[in-house]
Scaffold this active site. Structure first.
Site, PDB file in Angstrom:
ATOM      1  N   HIS A  36      -9.903  15.646  27.148  1.00 10.47           N
ATOM      2  CA  HIS A  36     -10.580  16.321  26.029  1.00 10.47           C
ATOM      3  C   HIS A  36     -11.984  16.787  26.397  1.00 10.47           C
ATOM      4  O   HIS A  36     -12.756  17.169  25.530  1.00 10.47           O
ATOM      5  CB  HIS A  36     -10.644  15.387  24.802  1.00 10.47           C
ATOM      6  N   GLN A  77      -9.299  10.242  26.562  1.00 15.29           N
ATOM      7  CA  GLN A  77      -9.486  11.281  25.536  1.00 15.29           C
ATOM      8  C   GLN A  77     -10.955  11.354  25.150  1.00 15.29           C
ATOM      9  O   GLN A  77     -11.332  12.191  24.344  1.00 15.29           O
ATOM     10  CB  GLN A  77      -8.674  10.932  24.294  1.00 15.29           C
ATOM     11  N   ASN A  78     -11.748  10.439  25.683  1.00 14.83           N
ATOM     12  CA  ASN A  78     -13.149  10.351  25.249  1.00 14.83           C
ATOM     13  C   ASN A  78     -14.027  11.365  25.966  1.00 14.83           C
ATOM     14  O   ASN A  78     -13.712  11.823  27.065  1.00 14.83           O
ATOM     15  CB  ASN A  78     -13.666   8.938  25.464  1.00 14.83           C
ATOM     16  N   ILE A  79     -15.156  11.637  25.325  1.00 12.82           N
ATOM     17  CA  ILE A  79     -16.075  12.666  25.826  1.00 12.82           C
ATOM     18  C   ILE A  79     -17.417  12.043  26.188  1.00 12.82           C
ATOM     19  O   ILE A  79     -18.400  12.738  26.365  1.00 12.82           O
ATOM     20  CB  ILE A  79     -16.286  13.747  24.735  1.00 12.82           C
ATOM     21  N   ASP A  80     -17.448  10.688  26.278  1.00 16.53           N
ATOM     22  CA  ASP A  80     -18.721   9.983  26.368  1.00 16.53           C
ATOM     23  C   ASP A  80     -19.164   9.621  27.783  1.00 16.53           C
ATOM     24  O   ASP A  80     -20.252   9.056  27.967  1.00 16.53           O
ATOM     25  CB  ASP A  80     -18.673   8.718  25.497  1.00 16.53           C
ATOM     26  N   ASN A 116      -5.056  -2.576  16.000  1.00 22.21           N
ATOM     27  CA  ASN A 116      -3.940  -2.094  15.174  1.00 22.21           C
ATOM     28  C   ASN A 116      -2.731  -1.808  16.058  1.00 22.21           C
ATOM     29  O   ASN A 116      -2.884  -1.342  17.188  1.00 22.21           O
ATOM     30  CB  ASN A 116      -4.343  -0.820  14.429  1.00 22.21           C
ATOM     31  N   SER A 151      -4.924   5.653  19.011  1.00 24.32           N
ATOM     32  CA  SER A 151      -4.035   5.553  17.853  1.00 24.32           C
ATOM     33  C   SER A 151      -2.650   6.133  18.158  1.00 24.32           C
ATOM     34  O   SER A 151      -1.693   5.841  17.457  1.00 24.32           O
ATOM     35  CB  SER A 151      -4.649   6.308  16.679  1.00 24.32           C
TER      36      SER A 151
HETATM   37  P1  NAD Z   1      -7.944   7.540  18.626  1.00 24.62           P
HETATM   38  O1  NAD Z   1      -6.553   7.956  18.802  1.00 24.62           O
HETATM   39  O2  NAD Z   1      -8.794   7.477  19.819  1.00 24.62           O
HETATM   40  O3  NAD Z   1      -7.933   6.113  17.773  1.00 24.62           O
HETATM   41  C1  NAD Z   1      -8.843   5.108  17.844  1.00 24.62           C
HETATM   42  C2  NAD Z   1      -8.075   3.781  18.052  1.00 24.62           C
HETATM   43  O4  NAD Z   1      -9.012   2.801  18.469  1.00 24.62           O
HETATM   44  C3  NAD Z   1      -7.380   3.234  16.802  1.00 24.62           C
HETATM   45  O5  NAD Z   1      -6.038   2.940  17.106  1.00 24.62           O
HETATM   46  C4  NAD Z   1      -8.164   1.956  16.493  1.00 24.62           C
HETATM   47  O6  NAD Z   1      -7.345   0.929  15.956  1.00 24.62           O
HETATM   48  C5  NAD Z   1      -8.658   1.586  17.871  1.00 24.62           C
HETATM   49  N1  NAD Z   1      -9.824   0.709  17.932  1.00 24.62           N
HETATM   50  C6  NAD Z   1     -10.878   0.627  17.086  1.00 24.62           C
HETATM   51  N2  NAD Z   1     -11.767  -0.289  17.537  1.00 24.62           N
HETATM   52  C7  NAD Z   1     -11.259  -0.788  18.698  1.00 24.62           C
HETATM   53  C8  NAD Z   1     -11.714  -1.743  19.642  1.00 24.62           C
HETATM   54  N3  NAD Z   1     -12.881  -2.381  19.524  1.00 24.62           N
HETATM   55  N4  NAD Z   1     -10.939  -1.990  20.732  1.00 24.62           N
HETATM   56  C9  NAD Z   1      -9.750  -1.355  20.890  1.00 24.62           C
HETATM   57  N5  NAD Z   1      -9.272  -0.438  20.034  1.00 24.62           N
HETATM   58  C10 NAD Z   1     -10.023  -0.160  18.956  1.00 24.62           C
HETATM   59  O7  NAD Z   1      -8.480   8.481  17.641  1.00 24.62           O
HETATM   60  P2  NAD Z   1      -9.774   8.905  16.858  1.00 24.62           P
HETATM   61  O8  NAD Z   1     -10.800   7.821  16.703  1.00 24.62           O
HETATM   62  O9  NAD Z   1      -9.234   9.494  15.635  1.00 24.62           O
HETATM   63  O10 NAD Z   1     -10.381  10.065  17.745  1.00 24.62           O
HETATM   64  C11 NAD Z   1      -9.718  11.288  17.911  1.00 24.62           C
HETATM   65  C12 NAD Z   1     -10.177  11.946  19.168  1.00 24.62           C
HETATM   66  O11 NAD Z   1     -11.592  12.162  19.052  1.00 24.62           O
HETATM   67  C13 NAD Z   1     -10.008  11.038  20.376  1.00 24.62           C
HETATM   68  O12 NAD Z   1      -8.822  11.280  20.997  1.00 24.62           O
HETATM   69  C14 NAD Z   1     -11.218  11.439  21.222  1.00 24.62           C
HETATM   70  O13 NAD Z   1     -10.916  12.615  21.940  1.00 24.62           O
HETATM   71  C15 NAD Z   1     -12.284  11.864  20.238  1.00 24.62           C
HETATM   72  N6  NAD Z   1     -13.300  10.832  20.077  1.00 24.62           N
HETATM   73  C16 NAD Z   1     -14.002  10.430  21.184  1.00 24.62           C
HETATM   74  C17 NAD Z   1     -14.973   9.457  21.076  1.00 24.62           C
HETATM   75  C18 NAD Z   1     -15.734   9.052  22.316  1.00 24.62           C
HETATM   76  O14 NAD Z   1     -15.870   9.851  23.239  1.00 24.62           O
HETATM   77  N7  NAD Z   1     -16.217   7.797  22.393  1.00 24.62           N
HETATM   78  C19 NAD Z   1     -15.242   8.877  19.832  1.00 24.62           C
HETATM   79  C20 NAD Z   1     -14.511   9.308  18.707  1.00 24.62           C
HETATM   80  C21 NAD Z   1     -13.525  10.288  18.855  1.00 24.62           C
END
Ligand code: NAD
Length: 294
Positions: free
Chosen positions: A145, A127-130, A265, A239
């Site tokens: 995403h 789901q990441n964009i990085d 979590n 999540s």
């Molecule tokens: P998410 O569904 O991706 O939730 C983040 C999850 O990561 C949580 O369950 C949390 O407990 C867990 N987490 C936190 N630190 C962790 C670690 N060190 N190791 C393992 N798990 C860990 O949802 P979001 O953060 O609400 O983001 C929503 C959407 O936004 C994502 O689906 C994504 O598309 C986008 N997003 C992308 C990036 C990225 O590209 N890096 C960053 C933030 C959000």
């Protein structure tokens, strides 16, 4: 503004749904056994997998949504409203999204996911964009995403690629702008024009999925096909509250695959390895295959 497309759209379920607590005993051994026996593993990642690369998640206690509520920043309507009424806030949001991604490097979890390919067939669905799975060397990555590194037209036709240096330069300009006493929207738009704006080809934007947008294709269809074929899903740092991406886990369970969650979590899964991805993932590889390359 773009007309809402039909088809599968990205929606948000909030607030978090409580999950029943389930037993942790023997989870590690069972997860290692499942991984060792798996013919095809789908690694399904969310923001948490990149947290240790310095990219904040959205919904955690220190996440971006604490400062930038999603209804103001992650829908087109909210973004346009914020831009018109509060350009300085728009500049702050764009800077805080792009700067950590521009500076990030793959962490121990991304590298372990890449090494998993030495032991079994792996498809990464993120789901990441990085772009960090690609940077770590994973060969099959479906970014449902989208990506911050690709600029597309309003019809999502490819326009050009950006790299981390482009994004960093933009973030630094935004930081300078934000110190100005007066900040009109035109200056913010001029600064971010390589990423979003207008040219002779019409409106352009990053290939990202905001809430209410269609998911990226062919990534979504390929992700569904991989899930239908796999016998194990490693769900890392998700999540499970972002739909329809979260449906992939449900589909996998329906197909008889075992879902192993790696997350500090608890999330809905068959097995849960509690902890940070950068610690748990290399350890799991070691437990399953004796892998200790990192
Ligand atoms: P998410 O569904 O991706 O939730 C983040 C999850 O990561 C949580 O369950 C949390 O407990 C867990 N987490 C936190 N630190 C962790 C670690 N060190 N190791 C393992 N798990 C860990 O949802 P979001 O953060 O609400 O983001 C929503 C959407 O936004 C994502 O689906 C994504 O598309 C986008 N997003 C992308 C990036 C990225 O590209 N890096 C960053 C933030 C959000």
């Amino acid at each position: 503004m773009q007309r809402q497309p039909r088809g599968i759209v990205c929606i948000l379920l909030s607030p978090a749904m409580p999950l029943d607590p389930f037993e942790q005993a023997n989870q590690w051994e069972q997860a290692a056994n499942v991984l060792r026996a798996a013919r095809h593993v789908v690694v399904f990642t969310g923001a948490g997998v990149s947290a240790e690369s310095g990219i904040p998640t959205f919904r955690d206690a220190d996440g971006l949504w604490q400062e930038f509520p999603p209804e103001q920043f992650v829908t087109w309507q909210g973004l346009i409203r914020t831009a018109l009424l509060r350009p300085r806030r728009l500049a702050a949001f764009v800077q805080q999204v792009i700067e950590p991604i521009a500076r990030a490097e793959p962490n121990a979890a991304h590298r372990a996911i890449e090494r998993l390919e030495r032991h079994t067939r792996v498809t990464v669905v993120t789901q990441n964009i990085d772009g960090l799975h690609e940077a770590a060397g994973s060969t099959t990555v479906h970014a449902v995403h989208g990506t911050l590194f690709e600029v597309v037209t309003a019809q999502r036709r490819f326009l050009r690629l950006l790299n981390r240096a482009h994004l960093l330069k933009m973030a630094e300009r935004l930081a300078r702008l934000r110190r100005a006493w007066f900040l009109p929207l035109a200056r913010v738009l001029w600064t971010i024009r390589p990423l979003v704006g207008w040219s002779w080809r019409g409106f352009h934007r990053p290939k990202l999925v905001l809430f209410g947008d269609r998911l990226c294709e062919p990534d979504w269809s390929l992700a569904v096909a991989a899930i239908e074929d796999c016998d194990c899903v490693l769900q890392i740092g998700c999540s499970g509250q972002v739909f329809p991406a979260a449906l992939l886990t449900l589909l996998a369970k329906e197909q008889g695959a075992t879902v192993v969650a790696i997350d500090p979590n608890e999330t809905a899964s068959d097995l849960w390895l509690a902890g940070a991805a950068g610690e748990v993932m290399p350890e799991l590889l070691h437990e399953a295959f004796g892998d200790s390359a990192d």
